[in-house]
Scaffold this active site. Structure first.
Site, PDB file in Angstrom:
ATOM      1  N   ASP A 298     -74.634  18.180 -51.667  1.00  0.00           N
ATOM      2  CA  ASP A 298     -74.704  19.366 -50.867  1.00  0.00           C
ATOM      3  C   ASP A 298     -74.534  18.188 -49.501  1.00  0.00           C
ATOM      4  OD1 ASP A 298     -74.539  21.139 -52.605  1.00  0.00           O
ATOM      5  OD2 ASP A 298     -75.866  22.539 -51.834  1.00  0.00           O
ATOM      6  N   ASP A 299     -74.187  19.252 -48.123  1.00  0.00           N
ATOM      7  CA  ASP A 299     -74.180  19.075 -47.222  1.00  0.00           C
ATOM      8  C   ASP A 299     -73.674  17.291 -46.951  1.00  0.00           C
ATOM      9  OD1 ASP A 299     -75.375  21.211 -46.633  1.00  0.00           O
ATOM     10  OD2 ASP A 299     -76.696  20.126 -45.934  1.00  0.00           O
ATOM     11  N   HIS A 348     -67.902  23.082 -48.837  1.00  0.00           N
ATOM     12  CA  HIS A 348     -69.374  23.372 -48.368  1.00  0.00           C
ATOM     13  C   HIS A 348     -69.503  24.797 -47.569  1.00  0.00           C
ATOM     14  CE1 HIS A 348     -73.588  24.057 -49.219  1.00  0.00           C
ATOM     15  NE2 HIS A 348     -73.743  22.851 -48.261  1.00  0.00           N
ATOM     16  N   HIS A 352     -71.030  24.941 -42.165  1.00  0.00           N
ATOM     17  CA  HIS A 352     -72.551  25.170 -42.494  1.00  0.00           C
ATOM     18  C   HIS A 352     -73.117  26.913 -41.947  1.00  0.00           C
ATOM     19  CE1 HIS A 352     -76.093  24.904 -45.249  1.00  0.00           C
ATOM     20  NE2 HIS A 352     -75.043  23.155 -45.705  1.00  0.00           N
ATOM     21  N   TYR A 389     -76.635  27.361 -48.407  1.00  0.00           N
ATOM     22  CA  TYR A 389     -77.530  28.121 -48.946  1.00  0.00           C
ATOM     23  C   TYR A 389     -77.809  28.755 -50.134  1.00  0.00           C
ATOM     24  CZ  TYR A 389     -78.485  27.607 -43.886  1.00  0.00           C
ATOM     25  OH  TYR A 389     -78.256  27.164 -42.027  1.00  0.00           O
ATOM     26  N   HIS A 442     -79.314  16.596 -52.128  1.00  0.00           N
ATOM     27  CA  HIS A 442     -77.524  16.817 -50.845  1.00  0.00           C
ATOM     28  C   HIS A 442     -77.855  15.295 -50.723  1.00  0.00           C
ATOM     29  CE1 HIS A 442     -80.229  21.075 -50.748  1.00  0.00           C
ATOM     30  NE2 HIS A 442     -79.160  21.025 -49.816  1.00  0.00           N
TER      31      HIS A 442
END
Ligand code: ZN
Length: 489
Positions: A298-299, A348, A352, A389, A442
Site C-alpha cells: 500500500d501507499d 487506495h 488517503h 486504514y 507498504h
C-alpha cells in the site's frame, strides 16, 4: 494599499492546493454525485455487465477534480499509525536540508502525540479518529525551499473535521530554517500584517502575531494562509492570500531573484532503473497443490517500488499494489512496469482519506479519480480497492458496489509501518505466512523493500506461490463481488 495587491485567492473549505480538492467539491467543475450515480445506475439497469466505461470516461475527460500536489522538493516520507483510537497517515518530505528535516519531523511527532491524546477512547475500525496530512513543497529560486503540510483531524463526534496545517521554509545555502521576519526589511512585518488584515477583513481587535505564521514562498510569490476558525469565522473556511513578488519588492528581501529559473537540484522524483535480466511473467494459473499467498503493498508508488519489482523480477512471483491516486503522476512508468510484469494494481484512494468519514460524492471521487489515473497510466481499469486504514462501513460498501469495486483488506499485518526495520518485517512475514494469506506491507519504506529481498526467495523456497489477490481468490473458487470485503482466500 489595496491597489498593490493584485491577487487574492480565497479557498473555502481547506487550505492548500493539495487539499483544496475537498473544498473544490463545492465548485462548479465537480460532477454532481447524483449525476454520477444516475449515470451509473442507468448503465447498470441496462444490464450491460462490467460497463462502467461511461463513468470512467467522464473522469478521464476532464471531470477529474482532485488535485495533484506540487512536490518540488524532498522525497515522500510516510508516518503511519493503525491504532485502535487513532489512524494516522502523514506524508512529509525529507530532503537535503537537515535542519528542515528535523523541524518537520519534530512537528510530525508532536502533532501525532497531540491528536493521539485528543482521540483517546475513540476506538474501533470506522470509529477511530483520523489524522491525515500531506504536503506541497516549493522551490522558489536558487536557495529557498518551502513546505506546506495540510490535512485534517476527524473524529466521529466532531461536526466538522479540524484543519491541520504547518509551514516550513529554509535557505538551502545556509542550511537554516527561516522565519518570515528573516526575509522582511524593517517595518515589513507591520506592512504585510496590515495588508493581510485589510485584505482578509479580519477584525483588527483580533489580530496578533500569529496572523503571519502560515507562509510559504513559491516561484510566483508569497502565500499566507489563515486556517479555518483562526481570525475569521469558521464558516469562511481556510483563507489563502497570495502576493506576487512584484507587490512585495519594497519590503521583502531575498538573496537571489526568486523568479529566476531554478537550477537542477538533486532528483526528487527520479525512477530507479529497471532491474536487469528480468524473467518473463509466470503462467497465470497457480498450482492448486501448492500453498499460495498474496503479498500486497500500500501507499505507493514511491521511489522504493522499483526495487520491489526488481525482487519479483529476479525470483518470480507476483504482488498486488494498492496505489494512492495523487502519487501516480511522475511515476507512471512504475505502474506500467507493474502491469507489464504481471502484477496487479488496485486503488487506495486519492489522498488517503479515511473513507468512512466522507459523503457519497467525495467517496465516489476518491475511488474514481484514482481509478482514472491508473487507467490513464496503464490502460487497466482496476475493480479492486483497499480502503485506507482498512476502514469501511455500509456506505463504503454500497458506493463500492455501485462502482463495481471489491474491497480487499488483509489477514496479516506485517507492522512494517511501525517497525521500519527490515529484520522485523522479514520475521513477521516468515512467521505469519500461511496458505491463503493476504499480507499487508507498504512500498513506501526502504526497510520493506529490503525485507522482501530476503522474504520473497525464502517464501518461494518454502513452496509458496506468490500470487496476486485476484489469482488467490479465483484459484480458491471465489468470485470477487463488488462491495464485498475480502481478507484472505
Ligand atoms: Zn495506506
Amino acid at each position: 494599499m489595496k491597489k498593490r495587491i493584485a491577487y487574492l485567492f480565497i479557498i473555502i473549505g481547506l487550505l492548500c492546493a493539495g487539499c483544496s480538492r475537498l473544498g473544490a467539491q463545492q465548485g462548479t467543475v465537480v460532477p454532481e454525485s447524483s449525476t454520477v450515480q444516475d449515470e451509473l445506475s442507468k448503465v447498470q439497469q441496462e444490464g450491460e455487465k462490467g460497463k462502467v466505461e461511461p463513468l470512467l470516461e467522464g473522469y478521464l475527460s476532464g471531470l477529474d477534480v482532485l488535485e495533484v500536489p506540487v512536490r518540488e522538493y524532498g522525497e515522500n516520507t510516510g508516518h503511519i499509525l493503525l491504532g485502535e483510537d487513532l489512524v494516522v497517515h502523514i506524508l512529509y518530505p525529507t530532503g537535503d536540508i537537515p535542519a528542515l528535516n528535523h523541524a518537520i519531523q519534530e512537528w510530525v511527532t508532536d502533532t501525532v502525540a497531540y491528536y493521539q491524546a485528543e482521540a483517546e477512547g475513540s476506538g474501533g475500525n470506522e470509529d477511530a479518529a483520523e489524522l491525515t496530512v500531506e504536503y506541497n513543497s516549493y522551490l522558489t529560486g536558487k536557495d529557498l525551499v518551502s513546505v506546506k503540510l495540510t490535512g485534517v483531524f476527524d473524529q466521529p463526534y466532531l461536526a466538522h473535521p479540524i484543519d491541520v496545517a504547518a509551514t516550513f521554509s529554509a535557505d538551502r545555502k545556509t542550511g537554516k530554517v527561516l522565519k518570515l521576519t528573516d526575509l522582511l526589511l524593517p517595518g515589513g512585518e507591520e506592512t504585510l500584517r496590515d495588508m493581510v488584515v485589510d485584505q482578509a477583513g479580519i477584525d483588527p481587535e483580533a489580530v496578533d502575531d500569529g496572523v503571519l505564521d502560515l507562509w510559504i514562498l513559491n516561484k510566483e510569490g508569497l502565500e499566507i494562509t489563515l486556517k479555518r476558525g483562526d481570525y475569521l469565522p469558521m464558516s469562511d473556511g481556510s483563507v489563502t492570500l497570495f502576493y506576487p513578488y512584484e507587490e512585495l519588492k519594497d519590503f521583502l528581501t531575498l538573496s537571489e531573484d526568486p523568479v529566476q529559473d531554478s537550477p537542477q537540484i538533486d532528483p526528487v522524483q527520479g525512477e530507479d532503473p529497471a532491474g536487469e535480466d528480468q524473467k518473463e511473467p509466470e503462467p497465470a494459473t497457480p498450482d492448486m497443490d501448492k500453498p499460495m499467498l498474496a503479498l500486497t503493498f500500500d501507499d505507493g508508488p514511491s521511489k522504493h517500488t522499483a526495487r520491489l519489482l526488481d525482487v519479483f523480477a529476479k525470483y518470480g512471483g507476483k504482488g498486488t499494489f494498492f496505489v494512492v491516486g495523487n502519487l501516480i503522476e511522475g511515476r507512471e512508468e512504475t505502474l506500467q512496469r507493474m502491469t507489464a510484469e504481471g502484477h496487479e494494481i488496485g486503488g487506495h484512494s486519492w489522498n488517503h482519506r479515511q473513507l468512512t468519514k466522507l459523503g457519497k460524492g467525495e467517496l465516489t471521487d476518491q475511488i474514481m479519480n484514482t481509478r482514472a489515473k491508473i487507467y490513464d497510466a496503464t490502460g487497466v481499469d482496476t475493480t479492486i480497492m483497499r480502503p485506507p486504514y482498512g476502514s469501511y462501513n455500509d456506505q463504503v460498501k454500497t458506493v463500492s458496489a455501485s462502482l463495481d469495486v471489491a474491497l480487499i483488506n488483509w489477514s496479516v499485518d506485517t507492522l512494517d509501518w511501525k517497525h521500519k526495520d527490515a529484520d522485523a518485517v522479514y520475521e513477521a512475514v516468515m512467521k505469519e505466512a500461511k496458505d491463503g494469506a493476504i499480507i499487508l506491507c507498504h512500498d513506501l519504506y526502504e526497510s520493506t523493500a529490503a525485507a522482501m529481498e530476503r522474504a520473497i526467495p525464502d517464501l518461494m523456497a518454502q513452496g509458496y506461490q506468490l500470487v496476486t489477490v485476484s489469482e488467490l481468490l479465483e484459484a480458491n473458487g471465489k468470485t470477487m463481488e463488488p462491495g464485498k470485503v475480502y481478507t484472505k482466500k
